[in-house]
Structures are given as C-alpha cells and as structure tokens.
Scaffold this motif. Structure first.
Motif, PDB file in Angstrom:
ATOM      1  N   GLN A   8       0.834  -1.204   0.000  1.00  8.98           N
ATOM      2  CA  GLN A   8       0.000   0.000   0.000  1.00  8.98           C
ATOM      3  C   GLN A   8       0.868   1.254   0.000  1.00  8.98           C
ATOM      4  O   GLN A   8       0.527   2.249  -0.634  1.00  8.98           O
ATOM      5  CB  GLN A   8      -0.992   0.001   1.162  1.00  8.98           C
ATOM      6  N   TYR A   9       1.998   1.214   0.687  1.00  8.70           N
ATOM      7  CA  TYR A   9       2.898   2.364   0.725  1.00  8.70           C
ATOM      8  C   TYR A   9       3.638   2.532  -0.603  1.00  8.70           C
ATOM      9  O   TYR A   9       3.795   3.648  -1.101  1.00  8.70           O
ATOM     10  CB  TYR A   9       3.895   2.249   1.882  1.00  8.70           C
ATOM     11  N   ILE A  10       4.085   1.408  -1.174  1.00  6.59           N
ATOM     12  CA  ILE A  10       4.770   1.467  -2.465  1.00  6.59           C
ATOM     13  C   ILE A  10       3.831   2.046  -3.511  1.00  6.59           C
ATOM     14  O   ILE A  10       4.214   2.913  -4.300  1.00  6.59           O
ATOM     15  CB  ILE A  10       5.287   0.066  -2.869  1.00  6.59           C
ATOM     16  N   LYS A 113      13.185  15.708  -2.417  1.00  2.86           N
ATOM     17  CA  LYS A 113      11.962  15.873  -1.629  1.00  2.86           C
ATOM     18  C   LYS A 113      11.603  14.563  -0.921  1.00  2.86           C
ATOM     19  O   LYS A 113      11.237  14.570   0.257  1.00  2.86           O
ATOM     20  CB  LYS A 113      10.825  16.320  -2.552  1.00  2.86           C
ATOM     21  N   THR A 114      11.748  13.440  -1.627  1.00  2.33           N
ATOM     22  CA  THR A 114      11.395  12.147  -1.027  1.00  2.33           C
ATOM     23  C   THR A 114      12.381  11.731   0.059  1.00  2.33           C
ATOM     24  O   THR A 114      12.020  10.980   0.960  1.00  2.33           O
ATOM     25  CB  THR A 114      11.345  11.015  -2.083  1.00  2.33           C
ATOM     26  N   ARG A 115      13.613  12.213  -0.007  1.00  2.32           N
ATOM     27  CA  ARG A 115      14.659  11.813   0.941  1.00  2.32           C
ATOM     28  C   ARG A 115      14.706  12.664   2.198  1.00  2.32           C
ATOM     29  O   ARG A 115      15.455  12.339   3.134  1.00  2.32           O
ATOM     30  CB  ARG A 115      16.028  11.888   0.260  1.00  2.32           C
ATOM     31  N   ARG A 116      13.918  13.717   2.220  1.00  2.00           N
ATOM     32  CA  ARG A 116      13.957  14.631   3.366  1.00  2.00           C
ATOM     33  C   ARG A 116      13.767  13.865   4.679  1.00  2.00           C
ATOM     34  O   ARG A 116      12.842  13.082   4.830  1.00  2.00           O
ATOM     35  CB  ARG A 116      12.841  15.678   3.212  1.00  2.00           C
ATOM     36  N   GLY A 117      14.684  14.070   5.621  1.00  2.00           N
ATOM     37  CA  GLY A 117      14.570  13.451   6.940  1.00  2.00           C
ATOM     38  C   GLY A 117      15.049  12.017   7.017  1.00  2.00           C
ATOM     39  O   GLY A 117      14.905  11.373   8.049  1.00  2.00           O
ATOM     40  N   ILE A 118      15.616  11.492   5.924  1.00  2.00           N
ATOM     41  CA  ILE A 118      16.105  10.109   5.927  1.00  2.00           C
ATOM     42  C   ILE A 118      17.623  10.129   5.770  1.00  2.00           C
ATOM     43  O   ILE A 118      18.131  10.548   4.738  1.00  2.00           O
ATOM     44  CB  ILE A 118      15.488   9.281   4.781  1.00  2.00           C
ATOM     45  N   PRO A 119      18.347   9.661   6.779  1.00  2.00           N
ATOM     46  CA  PRO A 119      19.809   9.597   6.663  1.00  2.00           C
ATOM     47  C   PRO A 119      20.219   8.685   5.489  1.00  2.00           C
ATOM     48  O   PRO A 119      19.512   7.736   5.159  1.00  2.00           O
ATOM     49  CB  PRO A 119      20.260   8.990   7.993  1.00  2.00           C
ATOM     50  N   ASP A 120      21.369   8.980   4.887  1.00  2.00           N
ATOM     51  CA  ASP A 120      21.847   8.211   3.726  1.00  2.00           C
ATOM     52  C   ASP A 120      21.875   6.711   3.991  1.00  2.00           C
ATOM     53  O   ASP A 120      21.480   5.917   3.141  1.00  2.00           O
ATOM     54  CB  ASP A 120      23.259   8.678   3.318  1.00  2.00           C
ATOM     55  N   GLU A 121      22.343   6.333   5.162  1.00  2.89           N
ATOM     56  CA  GLU A 121      22.447   4.910   5.499  1.00  2.89           C
ATOM     57  C   GLU A 121      21.074   4.234   5.469  1.00  2.89           C
ATOM     58  O   GLU A 121      20.927   3.125   4.943  1.00  2.89           O
ATOM     59  CB  GLU A 121      23.069   4.792   6.895  1.00  2.89           C
ATOM     60  N   GLU A 122      20.073   4.898   6.028  1.00  2.00           N
ATOM     61  CA  GLU A 122      18.726   4.334   6.033  1.00  2.00           C
ATOM     62  C   GLU A 122      18.131   4.317   4.624  1.00  2.00           C
ATOM     63  O   GLU A 122      17.429   3.373   4.250  1.00  2.00           O
ATOM     64  CB  GLU A 122      17.814   5.120   6.976  1.00  2.00           C
ATOM     65  N   TYR A 123      18.402   5.349   3.854  1.00  2.00           N
ATOM     66  CA  TYR A 123      17.908   5.405   2.474  1.00  2.00           C
ATOM     67  C   TYR A 123      18.509   4.249   1.665  1.00  2.00           C
ATOM     68  O   TYR A 123      17.790   3.560   0.933  1.00  2.00           O
ATOM     69  CB  TYR A 123      18.251   6.757   1.844  1.00  2.00           C
ATOM     70  N   SER A 128      17.965  -1.203  -0.808  1.00  2.00           N
ATOM     71  CA  SER A 128      18.372  -2.606  -0.778  1.00  2.00           C
ATOM     72  C   SER A 128      17.172  -3.521  -0.530  1.00  2.00           C
ATOM     73  O   SER A 128      17.003  -4.543  -1.204  1.00  2.00           O
ATOM     74  CB  SER A 128      19.429  -2.804   0.301  1.00  2.00           C
ATOM     75  N   LEU A 129      16.337  -3.155   0.413  1.00  2.00           N
ATOM     76  CA  LEU A 129      15.150  -3.958   0.720  1.00  2.00           C
ATOM     77  C   LEU A 129      14.159  -3.962  -0.452  1.00  2.00           C
ATOM     78  O   LEU A 129      13.575  -5.008  -0.772  1.00  2.00           O
ATOM     79  CB  LEU A 129      14.470  -3.430   1.983  1.00  2.00           C
ATOM     80  N   LEU A 130      13.978  -2.822  -1.090  1.00  2.00           N
ATOM     81  CA  LEU A 130      13.064  -2.754  -2.238  1.00  2.00           C
ATOM     82  C   LEU A 130      13.569  -3.619  -3.394  1.00  2.00           C
ATOM     83  O   LEU A 130      12.772  -4.258  -4.091  1.00  2.00           O
ATOM     84  CB  LEU A 130      12.860  -1.308  -2.679  1.00  2.00           C
ATOM     85  N   LYS A 131      14.887  -3.662  -3.583  1.00  2.00           N
ATOM     86  CA  LYS A 131      15.464  -4.526  -4.627  1.00  2.00           C
ATOM     87  C   LYS A 131      15.170  -5.994  -4.325  1.00  2.00           C
ATOM     88  O   LYS A 131      14.886  -6.775  -5.231  1.00  2.00           O
ATOM     89  CB  LYS A 131      16.969  -4.292  -4.744  1.00  2.00           C
ATOM     90  N   ILE A 132      15.242  -6.363  -3.061  1.00  2.00           N
ATOM     91  CA  ILE A 132      14.929  -7.742  -2.667  1.00  2.00           C
ATOM     92  C   ILE A 132      13.462  -8.046  -2.960  1.00  2.00           C
ATOM     93  O   ILE A 132      13.137  -9.101  -3.512  1.00  2.00           O
ATOM     94  CB  ILE A 132      15.258  -7.985  -1.175  1.00  2.00           C
ATOM     95  N   VAL A 133      12.577  -7.121  -2.620  1.00  2.00           N
ATOM     96  CA  VAL A 133      11.146  -7.310  -2.885  1.00  2.00           C
ATOM     97  C   VAL A 133      10.921  -7.493  -4.392  1.00  2.00           C
ATOM     98  O   VAL A 133      10.221  -8.422  -4.812  1.00  2.00           O
ATOM     99  CB  VAL A 133      10.304  -6.119  -2.350  1.00  2.00           C
TER     100      VAL A 133
END
Length: 146
Positions: A8-10, A113-123, A128-133
C-alpha cells in the motif's frame, strides 16, 4: 484490525511520485511514463527497443508507446541497425541531448523531496530492501510462490 502492507505504501509513493515528476517535466512535454526511457537511451545509446524493454523490465508495448511519444517530441530518433536490419537502434536527437540535464535536475528535485529526513544509510537500506522485494516478485526460478 488489518495489518499494514508495504504494497500500500509502495503504491501510494509511486502515485505521488508520478504526480510530482509529471509536474516537473511538463515544460518539456515529457510524461512521467517517458522519462525513464529517455534517460536509459541517454546513458545506453545506441540501444534497440527490445534491449531497452529488457533493461527496464517493461513490456514491449509500453516501451513502443513511450518511444513513439519521445520521437514525436523530437527527443529520440531511430536508425536501422546495420548489423541486423530487423532491428532499429535508438539515439537521442540534439534536442534530446539538450533536455537530459534538465530532466536530471527535475528528477533530483523530486528525489531530494522524497529523501527529506532520511539519513543516507537508512535510504540505502531501503533501496536494498526494495530490490529484494522486486527480485522476489520477478525471480522466475521461484515460480512465483514459496
């Protein structure tokens, strides 16, 4: 209470990104469905339409429609592949080369805009997780279920 689903989020993220990208690219008459083809040609030319479809994991019909639109707008041209007359190679026109940096800037604005508030490591971890999905959904050896 229903459980949350990453799907739903994707889906919502995809819709909102398409709206933002469409707004950014409107001045260049490039739709949110065409920019990915323009950029792939820019960084992979010459390339056949078939190879482009395979590279982007997008069906041939969708690819053909997007290329036709980019051709009408004057950003892409086709040439017969001299090594195999059955195929046509895709190239950027002069106008295509001129618009690519503008498209890159527009896409960077949306990405930032989509990356606002997300540290590089978490992004990076999210990517990586989306590639696995995606791999889980497209891996033919699994037969679609586990």
């Amino acid at each position: 209470m229903p459980t949350e689903s990453h799907g739903q989020y994707i889906s919502a993220i995809y819709r909102h990104m398409q709206i933002a990208i469409s707004a950014e690219l409107a001045p260049y008459r490039i739709g949110s469905g065409q920019y990915i083809f323009l950029m792939a040609i820019a960084f992979g030319q010459p390339i056949t339409q078939k190879a482009l479809s395979e590279k982007l994991l997008i069906d041939k019909t969708t690819t053909a429609k997007a290329i036709s639109k980019l051709e009408v707008e004057g950003y892409v041209r086709r040439e017969v592949d001299t090594s195999d007359n059955r195929y046509q190679l895709l190239f950027l026109t002069e106008a295509g080369h001129e618009v690519v940096p503008k498209v890159q800037e527009a896409l960077a604005r949306v990405k930032n805009k989509t990356r606002r508030g997300i540290p590089d490591e978490e992004y990076d971890r999210m990517l990586s997780l989306l590639k696995i999905v995606l791999h889980n959904l497209t891996d033919q050896e699994q037969g679609g279920s586990e």
